[in-house]
Enzyme design. Structure first.
Site, PDB file in Angstrom:
ATOM      1  N   CYS A   1       1.053  -0.985   0.054  1.00 42.11           N
ATOM      2  CA  CYS A   1       0.025  -0.011  -0.163  1.00 42.11           C
ATOM      3  C   CYS A   1       1.020   1.351  -0.035  1.00 42.11           C
ATOM      4  O   CYS A   1       1.848   1.305   0.335  1.00 42.11           O
ATOM      5  CB  CYS A   1      -1.381   0.032   1.353  1.00 42.11           C
ATOM      6  SG  CYS A   1      -2.163  -1.499   1.544  1.00 42.11           S
TER       7      CYS A   1
ATOM      8  N   GLY B   1       0.442  -0.730  -4.858  1.00 40.54           N
ATOM      9  CA  GLY B   1      -0.969  -1.560  -4.940  1.00 40.54           C
ATOM     10  C   GLY B   1      -2.018  -1.337  -5.249  1.00 40.54           C
ATOM     11  O   GLY B   1      -2.393  -0.177  -6.512  1.00 40.54           O
TER      12      GLY B   1
ATOM     13  N   ASN C   1      -0.563   2.146   5.871  1.00 44.20           N
ATOM     14  CA  ASN C   1       0.192   1.930   4.425  1.00 44.20           C
ATOM     15  C   ASN C   1       0.949   0.397   6.055  1.00 44.20           C
ATOM     16  O   ASN C   1       1.628   1.661   7.118  1.00 44.20           O
ATOM     17  CB  ASN C   1       1.523   2.743   4.198  1.00 44.20           C
ATOM     18  CG  ASN C   1       2.304   1.857   3.779  1.00 44.20           C
ATOM     19  OD1 ASN C   1       3.353   2.046   3.224  1.00 44.20           O
ATOM     20  ND2 ASN C   1       2.066   0.752   3.470  1.00 44.20           N
ATOM     21  N   GLY C   2       0.313  -1.035   6.084  1.00 44.98           N
ATOM     22  CA  GLY C   2       1.319  -1.748   6.625  1.00 44.98           C
ATOM     23  C   GLY C   2       0.687  -2.651   7.699  1.00 44.98           C
ATOM     24  O   GLY C   2      -0.799  -2.680   6.938  1.00 44.98           O
TER      25      GLY C   2
ATOM     26  N   CYS D   1      11.906  -1.364   7.238  1.00 41.96           N
ATOM     27  CA  CYS D   1      12.621  -2.769   6.228  1.00 41.96           C
ATOM     28  C   CYS D   1      12.839  -2.026   4.839  1.00 41.96           C
ATOM     29  O   CYS D   1      13.318  -1.247   3.950  1.00 41.96           O
ATOM     30  CB  CYS D   1      10.689  -2.420   5.612  1.00 41.96           C
ATOM     31  SG  CYS D   1      10.418  -3.557   4.059  1.00 41.96           S
TER      32      CYS D   1
ATOM     33  N   TYR E   1      13.236  -3.729  -3.170  1.00 45.79           N
ATOM     34  CA  TYR E   1      12.354  -3.957  -3.860  1.00 45.79           C
ATOM     35  C   TYR E   1      11.439  -3.411  -3.741  1.00 45.79           C
ATOM     36  O   TYR E   1      10.469  -2.909  -5.661  1.00 45.79           O
ATOM     37  CB  TYR E   1      11.903  -5.512  -3.665  1.00 45.79           C
ATOM     38  CG  TYR E   1      11.119  -5.926  -4.617  1.00 45.79           C
ATOM     39  CD1 TYR E   1      11.378  -6.258  -5.832  1.00 45.79           C
ATOM     40  CD2 TYR E   1      10.114  -6.472  -4.121  1.00 45.79           C
ATOM     41  CE1 TYR E   1       9.953  -6.862  -6.930  1.00 45.79           C
ATOM     42  CE2 TYR E   1       9.260  -6.474  -4.725  1.00 45.79           C
ATOM     43  CZ  TYR E   1       9.240  -6.961  -6.361  1.00 45.79           C
ATOM     44  OH  TYR E   1       8.231  -7.247  -6.456  1.00 45.79           O
TER      45      TYR E   1
ATOM     46  N   ASP F   1      18.704 -10.767  -9.850  1.00 41.99           N
ATOM     47  CA  ASP F   1      17.446 -10.564  -8.877  1.00 41.99           C
ATOM     48  C   ASP F   1      18.062  -9.964  -8.030  1.00 41.99           C
ATOM     49  O   ASP F   1      19.029 -10.092  -7.186  1.00 41.99           O
ATOM     50  CB  ASP F   1      16.926 -12.317  -9.136  1.00 41.99           C
ATOM     51  CG  ASP F   1      15.771 -11.120  -9.372  1.00 41.99           C
ATOM     52  OD1 ASP F   1      14.922 -10.390  -9.366  1.00 41.99           O
ATOM     53  OD2 ASP F   1      14.456 -12.697  -9.835  1.00 41.99           O
ATOM     54  N   ASP F   2      16.794  -9.596  -7.383  1.00 43.18           N
ATOM     55  CA  ASP F   2      17.023  -8.722  -5.929  1.00 43.18           C
ATOM     56  C   ASP F   2      16.385  -9.640  -4.971  1.00 43.18           C
ATOM     57  O   ASP F   2      16.697  -9.317  -3.616  1.00 43.18           O
ATOM     58  CB  ASP F   2      15.610  -7.561  -6.340  1.00 43.18           C
ATOM     59  CG  ASP F   2      14.073  -7.763  -6.451  1.00 43.18           C
ATOM     60  OD1 ASP F   2      13.446  -8.824  -6.142  1.00 43.18           O
ATOM     61  OD2 ASP F   2      13.892  -7.239  -7.460  1.00 43.18           O
TER      62      ASP F   2
ATOM     63  N   CYS G   1       7.661 -12.735   7.260  1.00 38.02           N
ATOM     64  CA  CYS G   1       6.682 -11.181   7.216  1.00 38.02           C
ATOM     65  C   CYS G   1       5.970 -10.672   7.526  1.00 38.02           C
ATOM     66  O   CYS G   1       4.555 -11.076   7.283  1.00 38.02           O
ATOM     67  CB  CYS G   1       7.321 -10.069   6.127  1.00 38.02           C
ATOM     68  SG  CYS G   1       6.830  -8.065   6.952  1.00 38.02           S
TER      69      CYS G   1
ATOM     70  N   CYS H   1      14.862  -2.895   9.335  1.00 33.90           N
ATOM     71  CA  CYS H   1      14.425  -4.472   9.389  1.00 33.90           C
ATOM     72  C   CYS H   1      14.853  -5.522   9.072  1.00 33.90           C
ATOM     73  O   CYS H   1      15.229  -5.174   7.517  1.00 33.90           O
ATOM     74  CB  CYS H   1      12.623  -4.466   9.652  1.00 33.90           C
ATOM     75  SG  CYS H   1      11.866  -6.090   9.682  1.00 33.90           S
TER      76      CYS H   1
ATOM     77  N   CYS I   1      12.708 -10.618   7.965  1.00 30.78           N
ATOM     78  CA  CYS I   1      12.402 -12.033   7.077  1.00 30.78           C
ATOM     79  C   CYS I   1      13.763 -12.456   6.766  1.00 30.78           C
ATOM     80  O   CYS I   1      14.151 -13.902   6.320  1.00 30.78           O
ATOM     81  CB  CYS I   1      12.107 -11.196   5.750  1.00 30.78           C
ATOM     82  SG  CYS I   1      12.740 -10.145   4.783  1.00 30.78           S
TER      83      CYS I   1
HETATM   84  S1  SF4 Z   1      10.371  -8.650   7.701  1.00 32.82           S
HETATM   85 FE1  SF4 Z   1      11.322  -7.986   5.505  1.00 32.82          FE
HETATM   86  S2  SF4 Z   1       9.685  -8.048   4.573  1.00 32.82           S
HETATM   87 FE2  SF4 Z   1       9.051  -7.560   6.355  1.00 32.82          FE
HETATM   88  S3  SF4 Z   1       9.340  -5.347   7.157  1.00 32.82           S
HETATM   89 FE3  SF4 Z   1      10.741  -6.600   8.236  1.00 32.82          FE
HETATM   90  S4  SF4 Z   1      12.541  -6.266   6.084  1.00 32.82           S
HETATM   91 FE4  SF4 Z   1      10.550  -5.634   5.075  1.00 32.82          FE
END
Ligand code: SF4
Length: 474
Positions: A12, A38, A113-114, A247, A253, A356-357, A393, A448, A451
């Site tokens: 979003c 989105g 958003n989130g 993030c 990406y 690729d990312d 995530c 963050c 993931c």
């Molecule tokens: S877990 Fe990964 S995709 Fe989710 S907010 Fe954290 S860095 Fe971003």
């Protein structure tokens, strides 16, 4: 499913403007520039100082709005807007934002958003106290919390509600008297403040400022709330416990290459990711190519650092839209290439580095490697400009189950075999931090990376996690 489909989807974008007579139309342009975040729904809510007017619908911004609709809602000098990808709550009209809540006394519109990680728990508590929910979106929980506490001081109610919710939220809110921007205590999603003449603008990405001719002022800080009205912008904080953790995927990406996130240009960050990847995983090859669009910057960086020429080895068909008639299984098996085509003249007889990312399920990578080989590539070396995604995530990206993540159950060597590459290397976690170049004094450089590491910046609530995933949490 398309022949080559996206494996990670954005979650979003929000936009808001205060103090411009063309507020609704500028919101439309702002949302259009963030359409990549989105594509399932879009909406705009306008305030004329007495009432809120809104229009929203399922589909792309262009599907939902036309000149007549914009003229109809262009009634006031303040507006917020939203484009939606439904990670939570499903893709129904009721969940399209901004959500608007009207009462005899006042109204409130929210764009989010989130994802919240304690929405389920809070919703249960609110329902026990008599709240009735109109949508299945976690955003409605925020409105109910604000309304529940709504005494004489609206801003204090908002601050209290924000201190109760947990997870990722970049918010734009609008009532008859003010516009509010707020960001969660980790600043998981980007949110910036801009200016257009005397008008104030907020947006998930700075590319939205460029499109309407606004200038960037600053980013909203984690735990900060901005109250914007005819007196200007006032900053307040709803918590003293903030710890930046934006993030990483926004840089890798999600965001547009022309956006800047907290002073770092996304294209430049991706090029650095590619350079770092080249240092960590060089290979002898003839050409470097990137999977369009999000991996091209990293591929250019990889090529620059290795001296191997960058070439356009793949072309994306930009006109495969949502309404495209999907090929039957039979046609897919014949290799009908809808979204991505290899450039045979570039890859034939060549040793190709394919940048690729990310790899999510591995199906896309397998198809692309196969496509390059069919087009005559003699070797395909895959380089990924992020570490393996091993954990789900919970903050708004649709990898909410680990069973979808090939790297959570397979070694890198097994993934290499699965996708059919001659070699496969992912960027390291340290390399990711270094390449993006954020503040090394902050924990995890203020990013963050859950993931990739399983270290989530917020508490994760039991009902956010599927039973089989609990063992993945560290
Ligand atoms: S877990 Fe990964 S995709 Fe989710 S907010 Fe954290 S860095 Fe971003």
């Amino acid at each position: 499913m398309h022949y080559v489909d996206r494996e990670l989807n954005e979650e979003c974008a929000v936009f808001g403007i205060w103090g411009h007579e063309n507020a609704a139309k500028l919101t439309y342009y702002g949302l259009h520039s963030m359409q990549h975040r989105g594509q399932e729904g879009a909406g705009i809510c306008v305030s004329d100082g007495k009432h809120l007017y809104d229009h929203k619908g399922l589909g792309l911004v262009n599907d939902v709005f036309n000149h007549d609709i914009l003229d109809t809602i262009n009634k006031g000098k303040a507006a917020i807007g939203h484009v939606r990808y439904s990670t939570q709550g499903g893709n129904s009209y009721a969940n399209v934002q901004p959500l608007v809540f009207r009462s005899q006394k006042d109204s409130l519109s929210i764009a989010h958003n989130g994802n919240l990680v304690n929405a389920h728990k809070l919703k249960g508590e609110l329902e026990e106290r008599g709240s009735i929910f109109q949508t299945t979106s976690d955003t409605e929980v925020i409105a109910h919390l604000i309304k529940r506490d709504f005494a004489d001081n609206f801003i204090e109610s908002v601050k209290h509600a924000l201190s109760v919710i947990k997870g990722a939220y970049a918010l734009a809110m609008l009532n008859e008297h003010e516009m509010i921007a707020a960001l969660d205590p980790n600043g998981l999603r980007p949110l910036s403040l801009g200016k257009l003449g005397d008008a104030w603008v907020i947006a998930s990405e700075t590319c939205a400022f460029d499109i309407i001719g606004a200038t960037y002022v600053r980013d909203v800080n984690p735990g900060e709330i901005l109250i914007i009205n005819d007196d200007g912008v006032r900053s307040d904080f709803f918590t003293t416990h903030s710890e930046p953790a934006i993030c990483s995927m926004e840089y890798i990406y999600f965001s547009r290459p022309d956006s800047n996130i907290q002073g770092i240009n996304v294209h430049a960050a991706r090029k650095n990711l590619g350079r770092k990847l080249a240092q960590e995983a060089p290979v002898e090859a003839d050409v470097v190519t990137g999977v369009p669009d999000s991996s091209i910057s990293a591929a250019i960086g990889y090529a620059e650092a290795t001296g191997i020429p960058y070439e356009l080895g793949m072309i994306k068909n930009r006109y495969v839209g949502r309404t495209f008639i999907q090929p039957s299984q039979e046609l897919r098996e014949q290799g009908v290439k809808m979204k991505l085509s290899p450039v045979r003249a570039i890859v034939e007889g060549k040793r190709v580095v394919m940048v690729d990312d990310s790899i999510v399920r591995g199906t896309t990578s397998r198809r692309i490697v196969g496509m390059l080989r069919e087009a005559g590539a003699t070797e395909v070396h895959v380089r990924i400009s992020s570490p393996p995604i091993t954990h789900p995530c919970f903050y708004g990206i649709d990898t909410s189950t680990s069973s979808e993540l090939i790297a959570s159950t397979h070694s890198v060597e097994d993934i290499r075999k699965e996708i059919g590459a001659d070699s496969l290397v992912f960027l390291s976690v340290d390399g990711l931090q270094e390449a993006i170049g954020r503040n090394p004094a902050l924990k995890n450089c203020g990013q963050c990376m859950a993931c990739f590491t399983g270290k989530y910046p917020t508490e994760i609530y039991p009902d956010t996690v599927l039973p089989h995933e609990k063992e993945l949490l560290v």
